[in-house]
Design an enzyme around this catalytic site. Structure first.
Site: not given
Length: 712
Positions: A47, A27-29, A31-32, A144, A24-25
């Site tokens: 996640k 990020g910095g920490m 992956t989803v 955030d 799906i996405a």
């Protein structure tokens, strides 16, 4: 929401339960991924933390922060917060499973639409702040807030996601040398400069978010994140109407209050910010909520025309003037409206749009703090033009003419206006001060009484009612507090709460009891263990035991009776069969039949016997056994015995009238022993005249037995 499938993680089964469908996405920490929970047959968002973050000296800190996300988010039960279901580790993979929200996020909406109307912006702000307020009541700070973390489901409802950077307020005082996590475009100045944050830091991020929704751009930009961060620390967020002049002044005040550079100048938390948003909505007319509609004050100011007479109540009109004047008076010394220099000119009369002072929802401004101003009220000037003078007399320049009289009258009017303005400013200051004191200052708060924790629910509610506080009750199981007693309060005893406010009571349901599932005995151990886990138990290590009747790997018994309710902390233990116990086959050859059968039965073996003749083993004794002595077996194994019937029966030859030598040979050839007797004495004839037992057809005797013959 678009998904990506070119990922080696896609198709993997995580922890034997979650089948990864697509990405799906990233990020910095972490992956989803979109995954399917095979156990519960539902879609979830999985996640997965980036593996490299768990490496090195800081790996443990990242892993702890990642896992803290589950604990923080799991404490929130709110329809506007993405729910966290599970947390675990599969090999080197740390993961969370969360509620899957099909739809889009605010970033995609802004990319598609550019900017939003005032009404829609306020709608989204209310939903975002309502979700954050639930977190702030739990002592959690998101840290955030950004468009990517504001999800919109298929019906358009907001869900705030990714509390991965959230920390308890008690942990918020991290040192300035710690790593700052978050998107720099939305970070509060105090988080950048010192690493410290509280609920007001989230309010700042929401203010920046509101600016972006209204204008379609960030308030601060730069070529590097450092340049953006520098502007957050050293500059005030500009009013949205600097970019989009159609935005109402009330919305400018709202955005500048939420995104005030000093935390002391912002609403104290999301709940206070939410109240400010709702108050702003009430102050706007319906046309202003639609977006780029005509705003009377701003239209009049822009065109130079006189504003329309106020259609609101006199109090509302005076309050509007006071608000504009107070805003100008509280601006920094030397500050002037955009495009002007020197002393600001006095504002014109209020427009027809009611303007609300919005008092009491943020703390007293500190020294040097920038105040939101109503430019519609400060950019107007009083100018006595030459045409007005000419209309009253001679041309300019004549001595003691009508023009001088007009100028003198104008001067008196101007001085009277300034005195009136000074009075209005003083009244507005007093009104604002009183409003702040009773709505946001010390006069707006009372103290939460003590003695609530451990008290019965009814008693705690009566105690709160006695000091005019409402109570909101949530029930939860607890191993320490008796059912019906208060576990905790929010706010806690001795803390401040608004008068006529609400105190959240967490009331105990007592120890949580769970029923032991039925039908466990006789099931394979894996199925029985899974059934106990699904019921909510932590299952202890199984106990293995031999069983002659239960197949290996099957449950023999459970430590707790099936169908009974036990405390949730009980650890059931399964006794699992190893099958029959091992046995070494003993030696029973040479034993009597009964003795051999008894010896084998006592060891749990299953003996059987057959009979056979034997010339060497006496009748009734065991001739042989299968398996043989010393063979390794198990209880219940079969053992076959052969029991002796003695020697076989042989037909006895008839030797009557035969020579003794011939008779002896016949008997020996038949397998008998021969005993020769001479009852009449020795005779030269040597003829057999009798034998015992007698021989002939049908006459038998055991082979090897002795036949006696008489000879004369």
């Amino acid at each position: 929401m678009a998904t990506v499938t070119s990922d080696p993680f896609v198709g993997r089964l995580v922890d034997g339960r979650y089948h990864v469908v697509s990405r799906i996405a990233r990020g910095g920490m972490a992956t989803v991924y979109l995954a399917v929970d095979r156990r519960l047959d539902r879609e979830v968002a999985l996640k997965v933390m980036h593996p490299h973050l768990a490496e090195g000296t800081d790996g443990g800190e990242f892993v702890a922060r990642f896992r803290r996300e589950a604990r923080a988010a799991a404490r929130l039960a709110h329809p506007g917060v993405v729910a966290v279901f599970d947390q675990g580790v599969d090999g080197e993979t740390s993961y969370l499973t969360m509620e899957y929200v099909p739809g889009t996020n605010l970033r995609h909406v802004l990319q598609d639409e550019g900017s939003l109307s005032v009404g829609r912006t306020l709608d989204l702000l209310e939903e975002i702040l309502d979700a954050l307020a639930a977190a702030h009541r739990k002592g959690l700070v998101h840290r955030d807030v950004k468009p990517e973390n504001v999800l919109l489901d298929e019906s358009g409802r907001v869900k705030v996601a990714d509390f991965g950077l959230a920390r308890a307020v008690s942990e918020g005082a991290s040192t300035a040398t710690s790593t700052i996590l978050g998107t720099v475009a939305y970070l509060g100045p105090e988080l950048i400069t010192s690493g410290r944050c509280d609920a007001r830091t989230d309010v700042y991020s929401v203010g920046v978010l509101a600016y972006e929704m209204l204008t379609g751009r960030h308030p601060f930009t730069g070529e590097t994140p450092l340049q953006v961060a520098f502007q957050h620390v050293n500059s005030d967020v500009p009013a949205p109407s600097d970019v989009e002049p159609w935005i109402p002044a009330e919305v400018d005040v709202l955005v500048c209050a939420l995104a005030a550079r000093s935390p002391e100048d912002r609403p104290v938390d999301a709940s206070a910010a939410l109240a400010l948003v709702r108050q702003t909505r009430q102050a706007l007319d319906p046309a202003a909520l639609e977006g780029r509609s005509s705003h009377p004050t701003r239209t009049a100011a822009a065109s130079g025309a006189e504003p329309a007479p106020s259609t609101g109540s006199p109090d509302t009109a005076v309050l509007g003037v006071a608000t504009a004047a107070l805003a100008g008076a509280l601006a920094r010394p030397g500050d002037t409206p955009s495009g002007t220099t020197g002393t600001p000119a006095p504002p014109t009369a209020p427009d027809s749009t009611p303007t609300t002072a919005l008092p009491g929802l943020w703390a007293t401004r500190g020294e040097g703090a920038t105040q939101p101003t109503d430019r519609a009220g400060t950019q107007h000037t009083l100018a006595l033009d030459r045409a007005t003078v000419a209309a009253h007399g001679d041309a300019p320049g004549s001595e003691d003419g009508p023009e001088d009289e007009v100028l003198r009258r104008a001067g008196r009017r101007r001085r009277a206006w300034w005195w009136g303005l000074a009075i209005v400013v003083l009244l507005a200051g007093a009104l604002t001060g009183a409003s702040w004191w009773f709505l946001s200052g010390p006069g707006a708060y009372t103290i939460v009484p003590g003695g609530l924790v451990g008290a019965p629910q009814a008693g705690a509610e009566q105690t709160l009612a006695a000091v005019d506080l409402r109570s909101d009750v949530t029930e939860a199981y607890d191993d320490t507090f008796a059912a019906g007693t208060v576990i905790s309060t929010d706010p806690g005893a001795g803390e401040k709460v608004r008068k006529d406010g609400e105190v959240h009571l967490l009331v105990s349901l007592g120890v949580k009891m769970i029923e032991i599932p039925t039908g466990l005995v006789g099931k394979p151990a894996e199925e029985a263990t899974e059934a106990l886990k699904d019921a909510g138990f932590t299952v202890g290590d199984p106990v293995e035991a031999y069983s002659d009747t239960v197949p290996a790997g099957t449950v023999v018994s459970v430590s707790e009776a099936e169908g009974t309710s036990v405390p949730h902390s009980t650890v059931p233990v399964l006794t699992v069969s190893q099958g029959p116990a091992p046995v070494t086959i003993p030696q029973v050859v040479g034993l009597g039949k009964d003795a051999a059968l008894t010896a084998l039965t006592d060891l749990g073996l299953d003996p059987s016997s057959t009979d056979d003749y034997s010339e060497t083993v006496a009748a009734g004794l065991v001739i042989s056994q299968t398996p043989e002595n010393g063979t390794e077996g198990h209880r219940g194994d079969k053992v076959a015995l052969v029991v002796s019937l003695g020697p076989p029966l042989v037909e006895i030859p008839n030797t009557y009238g035969r020579n003794v030598t011939e008779a002896e040979k016949m008997l020996k050839d038949a397998g008998f022993a021969v005993e020769i007797r001479h009852p009449q004495g020795i005779s030269p004839l040597n003829i057999v005249y009798a034998q015992d037992p007698a021989g002939g057809a049908g006459k038998t005797a055991p082979k090897g037995s002795t036949i006696v013959i008489n000879v004369f």
